[in-house]
Motif scaffolding. Structure first.
Motif, PDB file in Angstrom:
ATOM      1  N   LEU A  90       0.888  -1.461   0.027  1.00 14.52           N
ATOM      2  CA  LEU A  90       0.046   0.025   0.078  1.00 14.52           C
ATOM      3  C   LEU A  90       0.971   1.224   0.125  1.00 14.52           C
ATOM      4  O   LEU A  90       0.573   2.231  -0.716  1.00 14.52           O
ATOM      5  N   LEU A  91       1.891   1.251   0.731  1.00 14.07           N
ATOM      6  CA  LEU A  91       3.032   2.353   0.823  1.00 14.07           C
ATOM      7  C   LEU A  91       3.387   2.966  -0.539  1.00 14.07           C
ATOM      8  O   LEU A  91       3.795   4.197  -0.667  1.00 14.07           O
ATOM      9  N   GLN A  92       3.202   1.899  -1.611  1.00  9.56           N
ATOM     10  CA  GLN A  92       3.805   2.397  -2.786  1.00  9.56           C
ATOM     11  C   GLN A  92       2.882   3.040  -3.795  1.00  9.56           C
ATOM     12  O   GLN A  92       3.432   3.510  -4.874  1.00  9.56           O
ATOM     13  N   THR A  93       1.798   3.127  -3.217  1.00  7.65           N
ATOM     14  CA  THR A  93       1.138   4.111  -3.981  1.00  7.65           C
ATOM     15  C   THR A  93       0.179   5.305  -3.427  1.00  7.65           C
ATOM     16  O   THR A  93      -0.083   5.097  -2.161  1.00  7.65           O
ATOM     17  N   HIS A  94       0.180   6.308  -3.912  1.00  7.62           N
ATOM     18  CA  HIS A  94      -0.279   7.473  -3.136  1.00  7.62           C
ATOM     19  C   HIS A  94      -1.651   7.363  -2.681  1.00  7.62           C
ATOM     20  O   HIS A  94      -2.445   6.646  -3.654  1.00  7.62           O
ATOM     21  N   TYR A  95      -2.130   7.829  -1.727  1.00  4.45           N
ATOM     22  CA  TYR A  95      -3.714   7.686  -1.456  1.00  4.45           C
ATOM     23  C   TYR A  95      -4.504   7.890  -2.257  1.00  4.45           C
ATOM     24  O   TYR A  95      -5.748   7.503  -2.133  1.00  4.45           O
ATOM     25  N   ARG A  96      -4.346   8.953  -3.121  1.00  9.57           N
ATOM     26  CA  ARG A  96      -5.410   9.538  -4.050  1.00  9.57           C
ATOM     27  C   ARG A  96      -5.275   8.814  -5.649  1.00  9.57           C
ATOM     28  O   ARG A  96      -5.917   9.214  -6.317  1.00  9.57           O
ATOM     29  N   GLN A  97      -4.385   7.651  -5.631  1.00  5.25           N
ATOM     30  CA  GLN A  97      -4.451   6.994  -6.664  1.00  5.25           C
ATOM     31  C   GLN A  97      -5.055   5.749  -6.440  1.00  5.25           C
ATOM     32  O   GLN A  97      -4.840   5.021  -5.513  1.00  5.25           O
ATOM     33  N   GLN A  98      -5.735   5.272  -7.366  1.00  6.31           N
ATOM     34  CA  GLN A  98      -6.408   3.847  -7.459  1.00  6.31           C
ATOM     35  C   GLN A  98      -5.184   2.937  -7.569  1.00  6.31           C
ATOM     36  O   GLN A  98      -4.273   3.208  -8.170  1.00  6.31           O
ATOM     37  N   LEU A  99      -5.352   1.686  -6.733  1.00  7.65           N
ATOM     38  CA  LEU A  99      -4.358   0.960  -6.690  1.00  7.65           C
ATOM     39  C   LEU A  99      -4.844  -0.459  -7.250  1.00  7.65           C
ATOM     40  O   LEU A  99      -5.831  -0.979  -6.692  1.00  7.65           O
ATOM     41  N   ASN A 100      -4.354  -0.947  -7.979  1.00  8.37           N
ATOM     42  CA  ASN A 100      -4.766  -2.229  -8.715  1.00  8.37           C
ATOM     43  C   ASN A 100      -3.952  -3.325  -7.994  1.00  8.37           C
ATOM     44  O   ASN A 100      -2.801  -3.608  -7.888  1.00  8.37           O
ATOM     45  N   PHE A 101      -4.835  -4.463  -7.436  1.00  5.37           N
ATOM     46  CA  PHE A 101      -4.487  -5.512  -6.985  1.00  5.37           C
ATOM     47  C   PHE A 101      -3.937  -6.828  -7.679  1.00  5.37           C
ATOM     48  O   PHE A 101      -5.027  -7.037  -8.390  1.00  5.37           O
ATOM     49  N   THR A 102      -2.853  -7.275  -7.624  1.00  9.66           N
ATOM     50  CA  THR A 102      -2.666  -8.605  -8.166  1.00  9.66           C
ATOM     51  C   THR A 102      -1.797  -9.348  -7.410  1.00  9.66           C
ATOM     52  O   THR A 102      -1.014  -8.739  -6.482  1.00  9.66           O
ATOM     53  N   TRP A 103      -1.866 -10.633  -7.618  1.00  9.24           N
ATOM     54  CA  TRP A 103      -1.075 -11.440  -6.374  1.00  9.24           C
ATOM     55  C   TRP A 103       0.547 -11.294  -6.938  1.00  9.24           C
ATOM     56  O   TRP A 103       1.207 -11.522  -6.250  1.00  9.24           O
ATOM     57  N   GLN A 104       0.747 -10.896  -8.408  1.00  4.17           N
ATOM     58  CA  GLN A 104       2.076 -10.766  -8.682  1.00  4.17           C
ATOM     59  C   GLN A 104       2.448  -9.580  -8.163  1.00  4.17           C
ATOM     60  O   GLN A 104       3.860  -9.499  -7.366  1.00  4.17           O
TER      61      GLN A 104
END
Ligand code: AMP
Ligand code: ZN
Length: 505
Positions: A306-320
């Motif tokens: 989570l820390l790697q993406t700014h809180y106002r950006q959408q974050l796509n989850f993948t197992w990779q």
């Protein structure tokens, strides 16, 4: 100077608390009818980062979070099913049991993710009287009407209605898609108090001036936030789906009742998505923190993710990407562990590490002060580690002590437990170990073995020591990575490589 993005004004603004050095912060908490999913937890992680940054910059934080244990409905617009009742039917329990169980599960998640608990947890069901008082105040001021057995907020009576909502893109679910309520005078009016329940045997009911019933969803946050924090308070947080309806309605209730702003800053965290679809219970694509443990992921690797993406950006989850985060996190911890060792074992020689620390510290502060730039701050930490590793031959134990103290200070913002010696045991694993011990005492060996296997799948091992069972992490092989995780790589020059323990003196 700390700048934060304020949804209310749609820009980054310099932040200063209203009163002295204490920041009064309110976060909309979970509805406790099921496990939180890791998307929900992204929202609480964002509030936690905000809180940690405020503390880093010298503020005290008074943080209040509600627990929605009154069954508000499955849509934002007073229609759909009662979530708590659905939970109770699913599990053949009372709504009260459901609320208690999932509140505890949520608190376990919070602890496993190193999210600092709020100073005050407040349950909606413990504060019904406050909500009734607030509705009475609104009624006296002419902001309500009764229809079909319910009490509604009349949005036409308050001219500030809707000031938070500014773009349909930001609103999550559209209100228009939801069933029409024939009793509403205006499209956006909403229920303050229900007396007519369409659900039989409604368990949660309270006496009120309008008859026995239960509150609408939004009123609890208005009532409890201002009760514990005053009005206006400094910052209100939640996920972006709360902008259009829940927070819009909170503002209407609190500001119409008191005639002054509810909170100065409104901050919203973007969604965690899977293949462009929001992670959600109704979307059927949700993952829990418990399932991470079963797959052998450290909950703090998710924090690192989570820390790697700014809180106002959408974050796509993948197992990779989760694998990459786990590797990145382990590698970071390995490096720091090595520094901790060197702080006692390395030669006493000393070069001056302070200039590097000062430079890094400035970079991290600048990143965090710019609307919580955690990814840039994390990249600066990686950069720092690479630089320290390049100086390995020249650094003495005094330097490593300074390095460790600096990392500890910075990690107070990241919450990654980088300098903690022992790995924490997730609550889920402790519970399994307790059950296993119980089964062993009762000589139910097959059950005990099955539980041991389950613990192993979660990445832990139970050693039966003379003084009782001890839970330890499996010695998982740490994959050596020679580069930074992808997202971090995007923000720092790639020539920095991480420390390799084979080059240790
Ligand atoms: P709820 O329990 O549904 O009220 O949600 C709790 C919190 O999680 C709210 O602040 C929501 O905005 C947030 N939330 C829900 N789904 C997601 C998601 N996919 N990503 C990030 N936050 C979310
Ligand atoms: Zn709320």
């Amino acid at each position: 100077m700390l700048h934060l993005y304020n949804t209310l004004t749609r820009k980054k603004e310099a932040f200063k608390p209203l009163k002295g050095k204490t920041v009064r912060l309110y976060t909309c908490g979970p509805t406790v009818y099921n496990y939180a999913h890791v998307g929900n937890l992204r929202s609480y992680f964002f509030a936690d980062t905000l809180k940690r940054v405020l503390i880093h910059f010298g503020y005290r934080v008074k943080h209040v979070m509600n627990i929605t244990d009154v069954g508000h409905l499955t849509s934002d617009a007073d229609s759909g099913d009662d979530k708590m009742l659905l939970g109770a039917q699913r599990e053949r329990k009372t709504v009260w049991q459901i609320a208690e169980f999932y509140t505890d599960a949520f608190k376990d998640n919070i602890r496993d993710l190193n999210i600092i608990a709020p100073n005050i947890w407040c349950k909606a069901t413990d504060h019904i009287w406050l909500q009734i008082e607030l509705i009475e105040r609104l009624e006296k001021k002419g902001h309500t009407y009764r229809a079909g057995g319910n009490v509604y907020f009349d949005t036409s009576t308050w001219k500030g209605y809707g000031k938070l909502k500014w773009s349909d893109k930001q609103t999550g679910k559209s209100v228009a898609r939801v069933d029409k309520d024939v009793h509403k005078r205006h499209e956006h009016d909403f229920v303050l108090w229900f007396t007519k329940s369409k659900f039989q045997d409604q368990d949660m009911k309270w006496e009120s001036p309008w008859g026995a019933g239960y509150p609408g969803w939004h009123i609890e946050c208005s009532a409890m936030s201002t009760h514990y924090l005053g009005q206006p308070f400094d910052i209100h947080t939640g996920g972006i789906d709360h902008i259009a309806v829940h927070h819009t309605n909170e503002i209407a209730q609190s500001e119409a009742a008191a005639g002054k702003p509810m909170a100065l800053f409104w901050m919203h965290g973007e969604f965690l998505v899977i293949d462009s679809t929001r992670m959600g219970k109704s979307e059927g694509n949700f993952i829990t923190l418990q399932s991470f443990a079963e797959r052998g992921y450290d909950p703090l690797a998710y924090r690192f993710f989570l820390l790697q993406t700014h809180y106002r950006q959408q974050l796509n989850f993948t197992w990779q990407s989760m694998d990459a985060a786990q590797n990145g996190y382990r590698s970071l911890r390995e490096n720091v562990r090595e520094y901790v060792l060197r702080a006692t074992r390395a030669q006493p020689k000393k070069v001056s590490i302070e200039p590097l620390i000062t430079r890094t510290s400035k970079k991290i502060d600048a990143a965090l002060a710019d609307d919580l730039g955690a990814p840039q701050a994390l990249a600066a930490l990686f950069n720092f580690i690479s630089q320290v590793n390049r100086r390995t031959a020249r650094l003495g134990r005094g330097d490593y002590r300074i390095v460790c103290a600096f990392i500890k200070k910075i990690d107070a913002v990241f919450g990654l437990s980088l300098t903690r010696r022992d790995d924490r045991i997730p609550a889920q694993v402790s519970l399994l170990a307790d059950k296993r011990e119980h089964a062993r005492k009762e000589k139910r060996w097959a059950v005990a073995d099955a539980l041991r296997d389950e613990i192993a799948r979660a990445g832990y091992r139970v050693d039966d020591m003379p003084d009782g069972p001890r839970i330890v992490r499996h010695d998982l092989r740490i994959s050596r990575i020679s580069s930074l995780p992808t997202a971090v790589l995007n923000t720092v020059p790639s020539r920095y490589s991480l420390f390799r323990s084979s080059s240790a003196p």
